[in-house]
Design an enzyme around this catalytic site. Structure first.
Site, mmCIF file in Angstrom:
data_model
loop_
_atom_site.group_PDB
_atom_site.id
_atom_site.type_symbol
_atom_site.label_atom_id
_atom_site.label_comp_id
_atom_site.label_asym_id
_atom_site.label_seq_id
_atom_site.Cartn_x
_atom_site.Cartn_y
_atom_site.Cartn_z
ATOM 1 N N LYS A 1 0.709 -1.253 0.108
ATOM 2 C CA LYS A 1 -0.009 -0.167 0.131
ATOM 3 C C LYS A 1 0.955 1.378 0.079
ATOM 4 C CE LYS A 1 -2.798 2.508 3.422
ATOM 5 N NZ LYS A 1 -1.662 3.606 3.914
ATOM 6 N N ASN A 2 1.705 1.402 0.870
ATOM 7 C CA ASN A 2 2.608 2.492 1.041
ATOM 8 C C ASN A 2 3.568 2.959 -0.254
ATOM 9 O OD1 ASN A 2 1.296 3.118 3.321
ATOM 10 N ND2 ASN A 2 3.095 2.429 4.886
ATOM 11 N N CYS B 1 -5.882 8.391 8.199
ATOM 12 C CA CYS B 1 -6.311 7.797 9.534
ATOM 13 C C CYS B 1 -6.018 8.793 10.469
ATOM 14 C CB CYS B 1 -5.589 6.606 9.791
ATOM 15 S SG CYS B 1 -6.219 5.117 9.042
ATOM 16 N N ARG C 1 -0.162 14.609 12.391
ATOM 17 C CA ARG C 1 0.192 14.232 10.835
ATOM 18 C C ARG C 1 0.314 15.567 10.234
ATOM 19 N NH1 ARG C 1 -2.364 8.988 8.450
ATOM 20 N NH2 ARG C 1 -0.469 8.733 8.116
ATOM 21 N N ASP D 1 3.409 0.541 12.007
ATOM 22 C CA ASP D 1 2.059 -0.086 11.405
ATOM 23 C C ASP D 1 1.845 -1.578 11.934
ATOM 24 O OD1 ASP D 1 1.743 2.439 10.073
ATOM 25 O OD2 ASP D 1 2.505 1.647 8.181
ATOM 26 N N ARG E 1 -9.032 -0.032 3.242
ATOM 27 C CA ARG E 1 -7.992 1.045 2.780
ATOM 28 C C ARG E 1 -6.882 0.273 2.145
ATOM 29 N NH1 ARG E 1 -6.836 5.851 6.011
ATOM 30 N NH2 ARG E 1 -5.399 5.956 4.604
HETATM 31 C C1 UD1 Z 1 4.154 6.792 6.403
HETATM 32 C C2 UD1 Z 1 3.127 5.751 6.032
HETATM 33 C C3 UD1 Z 1 2.454 5.332 7.182
HETATM 34 C C4 UD1 Z 1 3.509 4.849 8.395
HETATM 35 C C5 UD1 Z 1 4.429 6.235 8.825
HETATM 36 C C6 UD1 Z 1 5.619 5.797 9.626
HETATM 37 C C7 UD1 Z 1 2.384 6.040 3.997
HETATM 38 C C8 UD1 Z 1 1.213 6.399 2.861
HETATM 39 N N1 UD1 Z 1 2.084 5.832 5.097
HETATM 40 O O1 UD1 Z 1 3.260 7.823 6.792
HETATM 41 O O2 UD1 Z 1 1.832 3.932 7.255
HETATM 42 O O3 UD1 Z 1 2.775 4.850 9.847
HETATM 43 O O4 UD1 Z 1 4.904 6.449 7.313
HETATM 44 O O5 UD1 Z 1 6.336 4.635 9.115
HETATM 45 O O6 UD1 Z 1 3.378 5.825 3.353
HETATM 46 N N2 UD1 Z 1 5.924 14.446 10.552
HETATM 47 C C9 UD1 Z 1 6.107 15.701 11.010
HETATM 48 N N3 UD1 Z 1 6.011 16.702 9.819
HETATM 49 C C10 UD1 Z 1 5.941 16.315 8.526
HETATM 50 C C11 UD1 Z 1 5.838 14.837 8.273
HETATM 51 C C12 UD1 Z 1 5.631 13.890 9.393
HETATM 52 O O7 UD1 Z 1 6.245 16.136 12.068
HETATM 53 O O8 UD1 Z 1 5.886 17.062 7.437
HETATM 54 C C13 UD1 Z 1 5.986 13.487 11.628
HETATM 55 C C14 UD1 Z 1 4.430 12.853 11.799
HETATM 56 O O9 UD1 Z 1 3.777 13.688 12.637
HETATM 57 C C15 UD1 Z 1 5.073 11.409 12.666
HETATM 58 C C16 UD1 Z 1 6.279 11.206 11.992
HETATM 59 O O10 UD1 Z 1 6.822 12.588 11.522
HETATM 60 O O11 UD1 Z 1 5.257 11.687 13.923
HETATM 61 C C17 UD1 Z 1 6.374 10.066 10.705
HETATM 62 O O12 UD1 Z 1 5.640 10.607 9.801
HETATM 63 P P1 UD1 Z 1 5.742 10.147 8.355
HETATM 64 O O13 UD1 Z 1 7.119 8.973 8.212
HETATM 65 O O14 UD1 Z 1 5.946 11.373 7.310
HETATM 66 O O15 UD1 Z 1 4.532 9.295 7.947
HETATM 67 P P2 UD1 Z 1 3.866 9.131 6.566
HETATM 68 O O16 UD1 Z 1 4.592 9.576 5.642
HETATM 69 O O17 UD1 Z 1 2.608 10.045 6.771
#
Ligand code: UD1
Length: 420
Positions: A22-23, A116, A121, A306, A399
């Site tokens: 998915k990711n 979710c 986020r 996850d 999803r």
């Molecule tokens: C992706 C995965 C999700 C997984 C996560 C961590 C997808 C679509 N989803 O989510 O399933 O749980 O990686 O392995 O690939 N953060 C910030 N600012 C930002 C971006 C992130 O502070 O601009 C923080 C988030 O709040 C969180 C951490 O960084 O605490 C990890 O986020 P991130 O690695 O960006 O997760 P996603 O890419 O959203």
């Protein structure tokens, strides 16, 4: 509205085939729009997040054609249209269109992404990266629209404050059509990022170092059409393997890359759970003496956040007390209330720490999925519980888990979806 009904306690045997990650696919589909030609993506999982992305492609005037699990994406007539708020809100990965459209048009208007409710986020790291490349960003508080404008995107050195998966991919998207070289430091190292970089490099991008913490992206003028296979979904695989450790009798999880599950296998070793790896297949059976463990979710290659909610179900069956800490998201314990309703003994210390006392017998009841992986944890609980479990809000689960009902029924589970 749909519900999942499970009559628990069945033993599961046979093969479960794992779909594409998915990711990965949620980034590969937007990535195809960076090409000025036709792209093919194979091994696309049949999940609803994929459907939401295809709806977005329609809005952007991109043609798609599915044949089984392969999709052809023709973005030769790509239009830079604002994606409606309800579609942006359907999934977190809608943020990938920011990087892609910025790279292609140097102008994007977008709503905040959805996804979710597992934490706040934010997308500040994505935006900081775009700004460093030369974009000016404004946010309209009333309409919630972000506007990104750049005369030119120019490669630069960017150090992420946190190794964010989404920001790493989004900055790669914007940088691959920029002029000059971008050096992205403290990049996320997930295998999915290698999959995306491979696709972009197949298109003619010049990306080195994906899968390490420093990624170098030498900008190119144009990207051509390319083909990629989505890598297997390590989270889907991990979920079924944990089910096998509780109710399996030679349950085989097939079509996977076992080295990508090392963090889970390390925990299985600590828990005394036996499994057999052969090529792309792992076979597992019920473990009668699961040992308690301490576990902390971490960025890759640590234990994946996850799989945190799914492993909490496995720990309800351990002989003793386990300590669990979530370090990535601050709202990933919503499923605990429902596990406790079923008979688990999980004490929440705060939003990110729990103490799981096992073993506990679980009993079926009516529960609600509150997010994707928490929902998968409830399915796991229903499968091991005595009696009937009814799960509402299953849209979250669909999803990210393709053909969940078929896959589990085929190996002996009594599980169905009903319309309510
Ligand atoms: C992706 C995965 C999700 C997984 C996560 C961590 C997808 C679509 N989803 O989510 O399933 O749980 O990686 O392995 O690939 N953060 C910030 N600012 C930002 C971006 C992130 O502070 O601009 C923080 C988030 O709040 C969180 C951490 O960084 O605490 C990890 O986020 P991130 O690695 O960006 O997760 P996603 O890419 O959203």
């Amino acid at each position: 509205m749909k519900e999942i009904i499970i009559n628990g306690g069945k033993t599961l045997s046979g093969n479960i085939s794992i779909g594409g990650a998915k990711n990965s696919v949620v980034a590969l589909i937007p990535a195809a729009l960076l090409s000025s030609d036709i792209c093919n993506i194979n091994k696309v999982p049949n999940i609803s997040d994929k459907d939401a992305l295809i709806d977005i492609l329609n809005i952007l005037n991109v043609k798609t054609n599915f044949e089984n699990t392969s999709v052809t994406i023709d973005s030769t007539n790509l239009k830079n249209t604002i994606i409606p708020e309800d579609l942006s809100q359907k999934l977190r990965a809608s943020y990938y269109f920011m990087g892609v459209l910025l790279a292609k048009f140097k102008h994007v208007e977008m709503y905040f992404p959805g996804g979710c409710n597992i934490g706040t986020r934010p997308i500040d790291l994505h935006l900081k990266g775009f700004e460093a490349l030369g974009a000016k960003i404004s946010h309209n508080e009333k309409t919630h629209i972000y506007t990104l404008d750049a005369q030119e995107l120019i490669g630069t050195r960017i150090k992420l404050d946190f190794a964010s998966v989404g920001a790493t991919i989004n900055i790669m998207f914007a940088a691959c059509l920029a002029s000059g070289t971008t050096i992205l430091e403290n990049a996320a190292k997930e295998i999915e990022i290698i999959n995306i970089a491979d696709f972009l490099n197949n298109m003619g991008a010049k990306i080195k170092g994906a899968g390490t913490s420093t990624i170098t992206i030498e900008g190119v003028k144009k990207l051509k059409g390319a083909t990629i296979d989505v890598i297997p979904d390590r989270i889907e695989a991990g979920t079924y393997l944990m089910i096998g450790a509780m109710i399996g009798d030679n349950l085989s999880v097939c079509g996977i890359e076992p080295s990508q599950l090392k963090a889970l296998f390390d925990k299985f070793d600590d828990m005394g759970i036996k499994y057999k790896i052969s090529d792309d297949k792992v076979t597992i059976s019920k473990c009668n003496n699961i040992l308690p463990i301490n576990i902390k979710t971490l960025v890759y290659p640590g234990f994946p956040t996850d799989l945190g909610q799914p492993i909490s179900v496995l720990l309800t069956q351990a002989n003793g007390t386990s300590y669990f800490e979530e370090t990535i998201w601050e709202n990933r314990m919503q499923h605990v209330k429902y596990l406790n309703m079923m008979g688990a003994n999980i004490k929440l210390q705060d939003n990110t720490h729990s103490i799981i006392n096992g073993p506990t017998k679980l009993k079926g009841c009516h529960i609600n999925a509150t997010d994707l992986r928490g929902g998968a944890a409830l399915v796991m609980a229903g499968l091991i519980a005595e009696g009937t479990t009814t799960i509402s809000n299953i849209e979250y689960i669909l999803r990210g888990y393709e053909n969940l009902i078929n896959k589990l029924s085929k190996v002996g589970a009594d599980i169905k979806i009903i319309d309510v």
